[in-house]
Design an enzyme around this catalytic site. Structure first.
Site: not given
Ligand SMILES: O=C(O)C[C@@H](Cc1ccccc1)[C@H](O)SCc1ccccc1
Ligand SMILES: [Zn+2]
Length: 156
Positions: A99, A142, A145
């Site tokens: 996240c 999301e 959130h």
């Molecule tokens: O904080 C957020 O909403 C962004 C998240 C989104 C996310 C959703 C599902 C699974 C993992 C992450 C991430 O931190 S964006 C970074 C990232 C990119 C690729 C794979 C995992 C995490």
């Molecule tokens: Zn997140």
């Protein structure tokens, strides 16, 4: 411009976001542009408005192949306004999540394998989408959130 990413501990992350009521508001379109550039700069696959300090029901899903999910689809970032979860499969899948608001934490999270979502585009047209696997996971992360739920955090 990219916006400051709120970190865990910021009360905004535990509040419930309000629905968008006017689609022609230039501030809304400025927010969307800023979220898109913040998402790009942070290398994220998703972003929700509260993470950049706005308690509006706006989120972006932008799946792409990555080390943890190599067969994830490559998507154009999809901006979803006032999203509604119409259906979520009882079948769940465990998967790694990070996240942008909770640095240096990774966790295994159970999510529905499939979701059906209704949402509005920035132009105000109502759409429906069905996602499975990684895009479904991003949406659920999301969507949490928008209702003040941050992954790995369980409120007492
Ligand atoms: O904080 C957020 O909403 C962004 C998240 C989104 C996310 C959703 C599902 C699974 C993992 C992450 C991430 O931190 S964006 C970074 C990232 C990119 C690729 C794979 C995992 C995490
Ligand atoms: Zn997140």
């Amino acid at each position: 411009m990219t916006l400051r990413l709120r970190q865990i501990g910021d009360p905004i992350l535990t509040q419930v976001a309000e629905p968008v009521s006017h689609f022609r508001d230039p501030d809304l379109h400025r927010l969307i542009e800023s979220m898109l550039s913040t998402l790009k700069d942070s290398n994220g696959v998703g972003l929700a408005a509260p993470q950049v300090g706005s308690l509006l029901q706006v989120l972006i899903v932008a799946s792409r192949p990555n080390p943890r999910y190599p067969d994830a689809p490559q998507m154009q970032p999809l901006v979803m306004i006032n999203p509604q979860l119409l259906a979520a499969s009882s079948e769940q899948v465990l998967g790694w999540e990070g996240c942008l608001s909770v640095p240096d934490r990774r966790g295994l999270v159970a999510r529905s394998r499939e979701v059906e979502v209704e949402y509005y585009t920035p132009q105000g047209s109502r759409q429906r989408v069905v996602w499975q696997d990684f895009p479904a996971r991003i949406f659920q992360h999301e969507y949490d959130h928008l209702i003040g739920r941050v992954f790995l955090q369980r409120h007492p």
